[in-house]
Write a protein that holds these residues in place. Structure first.
Motif, mmCIF file in Angstrom:
data_model
loop_
_atom_site.group_PDB
_atom_site.id
_atom_site.type_symbol
_atom_site.label_atom_id
_atom_site.label_comp_id
_atom_site.label_asym_id
_atom_site.label_seq_id
_atom_site.Cartn_x
_atom_site.Cartn_y
_atom_site.Cartn_z
ATOM 1 N N GLY A 36 1.053 -1.359 0.021
ATOM 2 C CA GLY A 36 0.075 0.091 0.202
ATOM 3 C C GLY A 36 0.856 0.877 0.154
ATOM 4 N N ALA A 37 2.424 0.937 -0.162
ATOM 5 C CA ALA A 37 3.016 2.414 -0.966
ATOM 6 C C ALA A 37 3.573 2.496 -1.747
ATOM 7 C CB ALA A 37 3.826 2.781 0.468
ATOM 8 N N PHE A 38 3.703 3.424 -2.201
ATOM 9 C CA PHE A 38 4.791 3.653 -2.930
ATOM 10 C C PHE A 38 5.732 5.110 -3.420
ATOM 11 C CE2 PHE A 38 0.966 4.826 -4.730
ATOM 12 C CZ PHE A 38 0.888 6.302 -5.236
ATOM 13 N N ASP A 39 6.654 5.207 -4.122
ATOM 14 C CA ASP A 39 7.740 6.625 -4.154
ATOM 15 C C ASP A 39 7.086 7.249 -5.086
ATOM 16 O OD1 ASP A 39 9.824 5.053 -2.489
ATOM 17 O OD2 ASP A 39 10.796 4.243 -4.607
ATOM 18 N N THR A 50 7.211 17.208 -4.817
ATOM 19 C CA THR A 50 6.878 17.766 -4.156
ATOM 20 C C THR A 50 6.217 18.387 -3.566
ATOM 21 O OG1 THR A 50 8.011 19.990 -5.524
ATOM 22 C CG2 THR A 50 9.243 19.162 -4.618
ATOM 23 N N GLN A 51 5.428 19.196 -3.283
ATOM 24 C CA GLN A 51 4.104 19.944 -2.721
ATOM 25 C C GLN A 51 4.026 21.237 -4.127
ATOM 26 O OE1 GLN A 51 2.916 20.945 1.300
ATOM 27 N NE2 GLN A 51 3.113 18.913 1.819
ATOM 28 N N LEU A 91 -3.403 18.022 2.362
ATOM 29 C CA LEU A 91 -2.902 16.686 2.345
ATOM 30 C C LEU A 91 -3.189 16.689 4.011
ATOM 31 C CD1 LEU A 91 0.623 16.794 0.353
ATOM 32 C CD2 LEU A 91 -1.498 15.017 0.393
ATOM 33 N N LYS A 92 -2.634 17.704 4.416
ATOM 34 C CA LYS A 92 -3.622 17.652 5.922
ATOM 35 C C LYS A 92 -4.936 16.834 6.177
ATOM 36 C CE LYS A 92 -3.566 20.137 10.190
ATOM 37 N NZ LYS A 92 -3.747 19.135 11.098
ATOM 38 N N ILE A 93 -5.935 17.632 5.246
ATOM 39 C CA ILE A 93 -7.234 16.981 5.594
ATOM 40 C C ILE A 93 -6.769 15.176 4.640
ATOM 41 C CG2 ILE A 93 -8.604 16.740 4.526
ATOM 42 C CD1 ILE A 93 -8.778 20.428 4.321
ATOM 43 N N LEU A 94 -5.806 15.071 4.442
ATOM 44 C CA LEU A 94 -6.477 13.148 4.477
ATOM 45 C C LEU A 94 -5.089 12.710 4.965
ATOM 46 C CD1 LEU A 94 -5.885 14.015 -0.283
ATOM 47 C CD2 LEU A 94 -7.850 13.613 0.689
ATOM 48 N N ARG A 95 -4.824 13.078 5.414
ATOM 49 C CA ARG A 95 -4.476 12.602 6.422
ATOM 50 C C ARG A 95 -4.550 12.714 7.815
ATOM 51 N NH1 ARG A 95 -0.160 16.741 8.148
ATOM 52 N NH2 ARG A 95 0.525 17.147 6.111
ATOM 53 N N THR A 118 -0.209 9.476 4.250
ATOM 54 C CA THR A 118 0.066 10.123 4.231
ATOM 55 C C THR A 118 1.227 10.330 3.549
ATOM 56 O OG1 THR A 118 1.328 8.425 5.462
ATOM 57 C CG2 THR A 118 0.217 10.254 6.789
ATOM 58 N N LEU A 119 2.317 11.699 3.236
ATOM 59 C CA LEU A 119 3.015 11.420 1.991
ATOM 60 C C LEU A 119 4.142 12.358 2.843
ATOM 61 C CD1 LEU A 119 4.221 11.703 -0.412
ATOM 62 C CD2 LEU A 119 3.508 13.887 -1.132
ATOM 63 N N HIS A 120 5.118 11.345 2.977
ATOM 64 C CA HIS A 120 6.294 11.952 4.290
ATOM 65 C C HIS A 120 7.374 11.172 3.181
ATOM 66 C CE1 HIS A 120 8.089 13.385 7.568
ATOM 67 N NE2 HIS A 120 8.888 11.917 7.617
ATOM 68 N N ARG A 121 8.692 12.411 2.752
ATOM 69 C CA ARG A 121 10.327 11.915 2.513
ATOM 70 C C ARG A 121 10.059 11.303 1.232
ATOM 71 N NH1 ARG A 121 14.471 10.702 6.635
ATOM 72 N NH2 ARG A 121 13.716 11.234 8.699
ATOM 73 N N ASN A 122 8.965 12.276 0.176
ATOM 74 C CA ASN A 122 9.098 11.382 -1.387
ATOM 75 C C ASN A 122 8.159 9.629 -1.075
ATOM 76 O OD1 ASN A 122 8.937 13.875 -1.867
ATOM 77 N ND2 ASN A 122 11.592 12.763 -2.745
#
Lengths: 247, 247
Positions: free
Chosen positions: B171-174, B178-179, B197-201, B207-211
């Motif tokens: 369930g994750a991918f690179d 950038t935003q 993105l905060k709403i989706l979080r 969560t989108l973190h460190r690419n």
DNA sequence: CGTTTGATTGACACGAGTCAACACCAGTGG
DNA sequence: CCACTGGTGTTGACTCGTGTCAATCAAACG
């Protein structure tokens, strides 16, 4: 005579007499579709492809909540639904805006062309790439321009495209669409389209009245819209030359 | 082996051993392009077409005022610039987002295919129609959905497309963007992308973190985005059958 | 380490949407 | 011939989503 498809494709690629002959012979089943009807609907999967001979149509989609988006305008020479031949089923609809003369092309004819008329097939691929370029331009238009410029850009594009097929006279052309149609095209509300058209009117650029668009200042309109016609790839005969040269 | 192009086209049309052989042989000049570089730039007209073998790239355009719009994401198997072969010059650029392995295909090879491998040529036409469908979807996305849904929809699409080429695990991918890239894709400001993105979080979706994008609730994300994958036309083998049946 | 790029958050401004009233036709039927 | 109707265009008042500006923080980098 009225082989608008041949004229369109011949702008992209050199077509032989045999190519012309096949394009003349495959166009069957002409019919008249009244305004406001679907030529082909979302989910359809008929055995024929449709070609606009005359009139004005649009691609559109209805979203689950009933909202509509118009994603393209179709004018004479445009094919409605190559998708039908190559993909499973339509993922959107094509509906008429004015009365349209429509021709039909059978799957068998297209299959024949794909095997025996590579230049025609290539021209269809080029036409598809140009359609893509238009969609990219619409994307930047909706994503990055304000309401008045969006509409001005759209009208500039229609002006140029309709000129190519000889539907513009004296800086004016028929535009059989409502402000609500424009709204669904530009991603705006119809009220805001009205306000934006008023701006264009007050600037002395265009007036849209009774389904007829009068352009008072062509260069002014294009400048206002930041319109650069490169993306329409008019006069791309080079591609045909290249096909021959590359071999 | 790593003929991602063959794999992609074979999803659309039955390809013969000869077709496969030609696709294996035309891929020349593999090279590595670092992130943030142009693979091909607006106005270019080189003599080779580029194919993404690995990595993440995007189509984009810079407007006169310096604004950028991203009109497509390219993943392994995607061709950057068929335009180069068929149209005059690029009307936009393609740049890398991550490091990319890129292959080149000469014009002569493409001309050969157009003459001698109609099924491959048809598959390219189908791929072009699918790209169109994606553009239409983006158009409705930007035109008619609010910021959070736009982004959710975009992420849902990437999830599905990357799954097909085997780039999703757990369930994750690179997602090496950038935003600000997201903003230029969705027609938003980067600040508002951040808020969305905060709403989706906060909704527990992603969560989108460190690419790296982590999807916590796949179905929830798709539902939130009103995502209907039909437009991606995955698994369209029918087209190939139809080509044969129509003759 | 300082420097830079990207992410985050708040305050405020503004473009576009919504709601509502009204005007203007074109078409219809009495 | 006129009243009625429904679709479309027009305009104003108000709301709300998104943009802009700016400060701060975190991470990446040379």
């Amino acid at each position: 005579m009225d082989n608008v498809l041949f004229e369109k494709l011949a702008r992209f690629v050199d077509l032989s007499a045999a190519d012309k002959h096949i394009l003349d012979s495959i166009v069957e089943g002409r019919r008249i579709v009244p305004p406001g009807r679907d030529i082909i609907a979302d989910g359809d999967n008929p055995d024929r492809v449709h070609l606009i001979l005359d009139g004005f149509a649009c691609r559109y989609r209805i979203m689950p909540d009933g909202q509509r988006t118009i994603t393209a305008y179709l004018i004479p020479g445009d094919i409605c639904d190559l998708h039908v031949f190559l993909l499973n089923a339509m993922d959107h609809s094509v509906g008429t805006l004015s009365e349209c003369r429509v021709a039909e092309i059978s799957r068998a004819s297209l299959a024949h062309i794909s095997k025996n008329h590579p230049n025609v097939w290539t021209a269809l691929l080029i036409a598809s790439l140009v359609d893509q370029a238009v969609l990219r331009e619409w994307l930047t238009n909706i994503g990055r321009r304000n309401a008045a410029k969006r509409i001005a850009h759209l009208l500039s594009e229609l002006l140029v495209r309709l000129e190519v097929v000889g539907r513009v006279a004296g800086g004016a052309f028929d535009l059989p669409i409502t402000q609500s149609d424009l709204a669904d095209t530009a991603g705006l509300s119809s009220v805001h389209v009205n306000r934006s058209l008023k701006i264009l009117r007050d600037e002395g650029l265009v007036t849209l009245h009774r389904n007829r668009l009068m352009i008072h200042d062509v260069e002014g309109l294009k400048a206002f819209a930041e319109f650069d016609p490169r993306y329409l790839h008019l006069l791309e005969r080079i591609a045909g030359d290249r096909l021959r040269a590359a071999i």
